[in-house]
Design a protein around this motif. Structure first.
Motif, mmCIF file in Angstrom:
data_model
loop_
_atom_site.group_PDB
_atom_site.id
_atom_site.type_symbol
_atom_site.label_atom_id
_atom_site.label_comp_id
_atom_site.label_asym_id
_atom_site.label_seq_id
_atom_site.Cartn_x
_atom_site.Cartn_y
_atom_site.Cartn_z
ATOM 1 N N ILE B 3 0.569 -1.205 -0.213
ATOM 2 C CA ILE B 3 -0.040 0.124 -0.087
ATOM 3 C C ILE B 3 0.838 1.232 0.267
ATOM 4 O O ILE B 3 0.480 1.993 -0.364
ATOM 5 C CB ILE B 3 -1.276 0.076 1.339
ATOM 6 C CG1 ILE B 3 -1.918 1.176 0.711
ATOM 7 C CG2 ILE B 3 -0.567 0.328 2.197
ATOM 8 C CD1 ILE B 3 -3.535 1.233 0.291
ATOM 9 N N LEU B 7 0.746 3.723 -3.378
ATOM 10 C CA LEU B 7 0.382 5.657 -2.187
ATOM 11 C C LEU B 7 1.916 6.233 -3.104
ATOM 12 O O LEU B 7 1.049 7.588 -3.610
ATOM 13 C CB LEU B 7 0.674 5.275 -1.107
ATOM 14 C CG LEU B 7 -1.046 5.325 -0.109
ATOM 15 C CD1 LEU B 7 -1.258 5.559 1.589
ATOM 16 C CD2 LEU B 7 -2.096 6.641 -0.570
ATOM 17 N N PHE B 10 1.254 6.942 -6.433
ATOM 18 C CA PHE B 10 -0.098 7.737 -6.227
ATOM 19 C C PHE B 10 0.250 9.046 -6.524
ATOM 20 O O PHE B 10 -0.105 10.190 -6.852
ATOM 21 C CB PHE B 10 -1.499 7.243 -5.749
ATOM 22 C CG PHE B 10 -2.272 8.474 -5.587
ATOM 23 C CD1 PHE B 10 -2.962 8.534 -6.501
ATOM 24 C CD2 PHE B 10 -2.358 9.241 -4.998
ATOM 25 C CE1 PHE B 10 -4.101 9.410 -6.136
ATOM 26 C CE2 PHE B 10 -3.135 10.240 -4.089
ATOM 27 C CZ PHE B 10 -4.132 10.532 -5.552
ATOM 28 N N LYS B 16 2.324 15.391 -5.817
ATOM 29 C CA LYS B 16 2.246 16.221 -4.136
ATOM 30 C C LYS B 16 3.050 14.439 -3.298
ATOM 31 O O LYS B 16 2.023 14.458 -2.337
ATOM 32 C CB LYS B 16 0.392 15.551 -4.169
ATOM 33 C CG LYS B 16 -0.067 16.820 -4.783
ATOM 34 C CD LYS B 16 -1.667 16.795 -4.202
ATOM 35 C CE LYS B 16 -2.656 18.121 -5.385
ATOM 36 N NZ LYS B 16 -3.964 18.057 -4.755
ATOM 37 N N TRP B 18 4.940 16.056 -1.496
ATOM 38 C CA TRP B 18 5.347 16.745 -0.292
ATOM 39 C C TRP B 18 4.286 16.090 1.131
ATOM 40 O O TRP B 18 3.963 15.930 1.599
ATOM 41 C CB TRP B 18 4.432 18.153 -0.355
ATOM 42 C CG TRP B 18 3.332 18.489 -0.755
ATOM 43 C CD1 TRP B 18 3.043 18.989 -2.040
ATOM 44 C CD2 TRP B 18 2.144 18.622 0.100
ATOM 45 N NE1 TRP B 18 1.593 18.450 -2.372
ATOM 46 C CE2 TRP B 18 1.169 18.745 -0.775
ATOM 47 C CE3 TRP B 18 1.639 18.828 1.455
ATOM 48 C CZ2 TRP B 18 0.300 19.316 -0.598
ATOM 49 C CZ3 TRP B 18 0.311 19.110 1.794
ATOM 50 C CH2 TRP B 18 0.060 19.256 1.000
ATOM 51 N N LEU B 19 2.625 15.217 -0.051
ATOM 52 C CA LEU B 19 2.015 15.034 1.424
ATOM 53 C C LEU B 19 2.842 13.006 1.212
ATOM 54 O O LEU B 19 1.924 12.814 3.151
ATOM 55 C CB LEU B 19 0.341 14.379 0.227
ATOM 56 C CG LEU B 19 -0.239 15.728 0.235
ATOM 57 C CD1 LEU B 19 -1.554 15.190 -0.410
ATOM 58 C CD2 LEU B 19 -0.818 15.678 1.919
ATOM 59 N N ILE B 22 3.865 12.949 5.730
ATOM 60 C CA ILE B 22 2.387 13.431 6.297
ATOM 61 C C ILE B 22 2.203 12.001 6.641
ATOM 62 O O ILE B 22 0.802 11.410 7.538
ATOM 63 C CB ILE B 22 2.023 14.480 6.090
ATOM 64 C CG1 ILE B 22 3.158 15.628 5.730
ATOM 65 C CG2 ILE B 22 0.224 14.118 6.804
ATOM 66 C CD1 ILE B 22 1.929 17.181 5.699
ATOM 67 N N ILE B 23 1.221 11.630 5.295
ATOM 68 C CA ILE B 23 0.927 10.596 4.918
ATOM 69 C C ILE B 23 1.486 9.442 5.642
ATOM 70 O O ILE B 23 0.410 8.575 6.614
ATOM 71 C CB ILE B 23 0.508 9.483 3.844
ATOM 72 C CG1 ILE B 23 -0.617 11.051 3.101
ATOM 73 C CG2 ILE B 23 -0.325 8.584 3.471
ATOM 74 C CD1 ILE B 23 -0.567 10.519 1.428
ATOM 75 N N LEU B 26 0.503 9.923 10.083
ATOM 76 C CA LEU B 26 -0.764 9.123 9.665
ATOM 77 C C LEU B 26 -0.893 7.903 9.867
ATOM 78 O O LEU B 26 -2.291 7.952 10.531
ATOM 79 C CB LEU B 26 -1.536 10.064 8.540
ATOM 80 C CG LEU B 26 -1.642 11.664 8.699
ATOM 81 C CD1 LEU B 26 -2.228 12.259 7.887
ATOM 82 C CD2 LEU B 26 -2.464 12.034 10.247
ATOM 83 N N ILE B 27 -0.590 7.221 8.986
ATOM 84 C CA ILE B 27 -0.321 5.683 9.059
ATOM 85 C C ILE B 27 -0.183 5.256 10.151
ATOM 86 O O ILE B 27 -0.659 4.241 10.530
ATOM 87 C CB ILE B 27 -0.254 5.422 7.622
ATOM 88 C CG1 ILE B 27 -0.996 5.887 6.786
ATOM 89 C CG2 ILE B 27 0.209 3.364 7.932
ATOM 90 C CD1 ILE B 27 -0.360 4.837 5.272
ATOM 91 N N PHE B 29 0.136 7.001 13.107
ATOM 92 C CA PHE B 29 -0.456 6.836 14.188
ATOM 93 C C PHE B 29 -1.914 5.898 14.250
ATOM 94 O O PHE B 29 -2.328 6.097 15.769
ATOM 95 C CB PHE B 29 -0.461 8.453 14.136
ATOM 96 C CG PHE B 29 1.005 9.080 15.144
ATOM 97 C CD1 PHE B 29 0.854 9.192 16.607
ATOM 98 C CD2 PHE B 29 2.003 9.408 14.080
ATOM 99 C CE1 PHE B 29 2.398 9.450 16.705
ATOM 100 C CE2 PHE B 29 2.966 10.114 15.033
ATOM 101 C CZ PHE B 29 3.421 9.911 16.604
ATOM 102 N N GLY B 30 -1.862 6.363 12.679
ATOM 103 C CA GLY B 30 -3.582 6.022 13.083
ATOM 104 C C GLY B 30 -3.728 4.514 13.382
ATOM 105 O O GLY B 30 -4.674 4.090 14.350
ATOM 106 N N GLY B 31 -3.115 4.061 12.667
ATOM 107 C CA GLY B 31 -2.129 2.287 13.482
ATOM 108 C C GLY B 31 -2.296 1.921 14.470
ATOM 109 O O GLY B 31 -2.892 1.441 15.395
#
Lengths: 612, 49
Positions: B3, B7, B10, B16, B18-19, B22-23, B26-27, B29-31
């Protein structure tokens, strides 16, 4: 080549199957699971499509999902960053859902396909992703009766786009303009749906039905504060008044202050204010659609227009658009909402990915009257009726139509289930409740005793195509019930001056035409024209009714109660019949009279489904 | 891990990149938030802060 289209995980999940570009079957998952707007993986709809196509799963060449999850994730993420630190609560809910589940949609799709359809298949190699508005545009253009057309899609939001203009030529589709999130006509309408106390993504119809009771006195306030409309129809929402970017609601306190109070509580009494708000936002919506359509005409020069996206189900705006004659012909995808995305995605693979020619046959659309769902033969039906201990009679078609037409003239409300189920939100005579439109008490009776829904909601007429211009100010066909027109002046009744002074729901108490059950308070009707070719049995029934009554129109409303998905199987139809005050049930060649049933009426059927 | 690679591809196409960090954060912390729902790793999160 076999292509399976899927829409899911937001609302109205659905599946569709194409065999060499031909639409074989399409159905919404809610019809099978009996959960309205079911958003789950459409395993039942897929199984049905595979059965209908008479294939085995391994024969499927491609599975296509109707939107791109990564692109949606990008939009959500950038929106949160743009508004940070606002929206922390919403963000904290978004993050676990996406990290746990939605970001892995490809993996999840494969898992679901393996678990429910075929364990051994190599699904990963077969999966493709279309874009949300591409799916809508493809669903509008490729099945249309045109070989060249402008295409307009309008909805809440897909990945980024909320509105798109494209042009279709043969098997090509080129995007010309887009309006991106958060500026969304769909969300503006949904914000008022929410504020008027209806559910977002399902109550928009109610708001549209409520609009004729009101006066559009908030139009200026909306245009001065909420939305800036340009000459070309493009628009910009003033996000100071909306909560949907950062919060869990559609509107915020500033919006509530502007309109003088908190949103109406669901199921509380509807006041004149909600009616006026509905009338106002409807008027603004119509203005925007007309402006966009003029711009589309200007930049494309096309004579044909195709429409899709949830906003394209606004049949009042569609009726006005047609009458403005900006385009010679308009065709609207009957499953214009997200369910139709499954069909559009599959068509996009066939025509755009594989560059297959579009059907050159002009003047015939490829939707098969939208009768793309399951059907049941007499053996299957009898088996169900026997298991239910029902009292029924088998009748030959002519005799049956004769009897049903006679019963209609006697004021009976009839559940009518025939042939393949409709794809899309409208019942078109395959899963309908039908009645006599001349009966002045029929609207209230159907709303309150049978559908268990709000009394203000109008009913639609099914009219034999040949009689259309005798009864309505409309000279174009509307087989999918997607255009609203006025009833002819010579069919209207003289309303006393005092009655003209009535406001709001009180307007309902007046018969406005010789077919009051299908005449809304502004003399409008959402018309379905019935064609001999697409629905012969239904056509013959109305013809028979016309012979007995001199009226080539019957009331047609979906065969369900409030909050219930439209019936799919004979069992669903029987349950709805026994749970409501329907007088008669007709399933193919079988007829059932309520008074002859030995089985006890199903109690609390109206409480079985969550209110929509 | 696939994944992450998807990403990356993508974001490259979308220009993008720069994202991406961050992603990733987030993944992670989200996890952790998801795992924390099981309470076993909750103390681990607290020590991070």
């Amino acid at each position: 080549m076999i292509i399976l289209g899927i829409s899911a995980y937001y609302h109205d999940s659905a599946a569709c199957i194409l065999c060499d570009g031909k639409i074989i079957a399409a159905a919404q998952e809610e019809r099978f699971t009996r959960k309205k707007h079911d958003e789950n993986f459409p395993k039942n709809a897929i199984k049905y499509c595979i059965n209908e196509a008479k294939i085995i799963p391994s024969e499927i060449d491609h599975v296509v999902f109707y939107e791109k999850p990564f692109l949606k994730f990008e939009r959500l993420l950038e929106t949160y960053f743009a508004f940070a630190p606002k929206g922390l609560k919403s963000f904290s809910m978004f993050l676990p859902i996406w990290v746990k589940d939605k970001l892995f949609q490809k993996h999840n799709l494969i898992k679901e396909l393996e678990a429910n359809i075929d364990k051994k298949d190599t699904w990963e190699k077969k999966i493709l992703f279309s874009e949300h508005h591409l799916s809508h545009a493809a669903s509008a253009y490729f099945p249309s009766p045109f070989n060249q057309a402008a295409i307009l899609t309008l909805d809440g939001v897909g990945e980024w786009a909320t509105t798109s203009i494209s042009i279709g030529k043969n098997n090509n589709l080129e995007f010309l303009r887009e309006i991106n999130f958060p500026h969304s006509l769909g969300f503006l309408y949904s914000a008022f749906t929410y504020y008027a106390g209806f559910k977002v993504n399902s109550g928009e119809y109610k708001l549209m039905g409520l609009a004729p009771y009101g006066i559009p006195k908030y139009t200026k306030i909306i245009k001065d504060n909420l939305i800036k409309i340009m000459d070309d129809g493009s628009f910009q929402l003033n996000m100071d008044y909306f909560d949907f970017c950062t919060g869990l609601k559609m509107t915020n306190n500033k919006f509530h202050k502007l309109f003088g109070g908190l949103p109406r509580k669901q199921e509380s009494k509807i006041s004149q204010k909600e009616m006026d708000l509905a009338a106002s936002v409807q008027k603004v919506t119509e203005e925007i659609i007309i402006k966009i359509a003029k711009h589309v005409k200007k930049i494309t020069g096309e004579n044909n227009l195709c429409l899709a996206g949830g906003v394209a189900l606004n049949c009042v705006a569609n009726g006005i658009l047609q009458k403005k004659k900006i385009f010679d012909n308009i065709w609207i995808q009957p499953a214009a909402g997200d369910a139709g995305g499954a069909l559009g995605a599959a068509l996009a693979v066939w025509h755009l990915h594989y560059k297959k020619e579009k059907n050159k046959e002009v003047n015939i659309d490829l939707m098969n009257g939208s009768f793309l769902g399951p059907s049941f033969d007499n053996n299957q039906i009898e088996k169900v009726l026997k298991s239910k201990n029902a009292t029924y009679e088998y009748m030959e078609e002519n005799k049956l139509l004769d009897l049903v037409a006679k019963m209609l003239t006697k004021g009976k409300a009839i559940g009518w289930m025939q042939g393949r189920m409709e794809f899309g939100p409208r019942a078109l005579g395959a899963r309908s409740i039908i009645a006599d439109p001349r009966n002045p008490t029929m609207q209230k009776q159907l709303n309150l005793k049978i559908k268990f829904r709000e009394s203000f909601r109008p009913f639609a007429p099914s009219i034999i195509e040949e009689h259309l211009s005798e009864w309505f100010d409309q000279n174009f066909v509307s087989p999918y019930m997607l255009f609203v027109s006025q009833i002819k002046k010579n069919k209207r009744l003289n309303i006393e001056k005092d009655e003209n002074k009535l406001f709001g729901i009180d307007k309902l108490n007046i018969s406005r035409s010789i077919v009051p059950a299908i005449t809304h308070v502004d003399f409008s009707s959402r018309i379905q024209t019935v064609n001999k070719k697409t629905n012969i049995k239904y056509y013959n029934l109305i013809k028979k009714f016309n012979e007995f009554s001199g009226c080539p129109i019957i009331v047609n409303t979906s065969f369900n109660i409030r909050g219930e998905p439209i019936v799919c199987s004979p069992e669903d139809a029987y349950n709805c019949f026994m749970g409501t005050n329907l007088d008669i049930l007709v399933i193919e060649n079988f007829i059932l009279f309520k008074e002859n049933q030995l089985d006890k009426k199903i109690v609390n059927y109206s409480n079985k489904y969550e209110l929509d | 891990m696939k994944i992450i690679y998807e990403l990356w591809l993508f974001l490259k196409v979308r220009k993008k990149i720069w994202l991406f960090p961050i992603i990733l954060v987030l993944i992670i912390f989200g996890g952790l938030i998801i795992l924390a729902e099981g309470s076993v790793v909750a103390p681990f999160i607290y020590t991070l802060f």
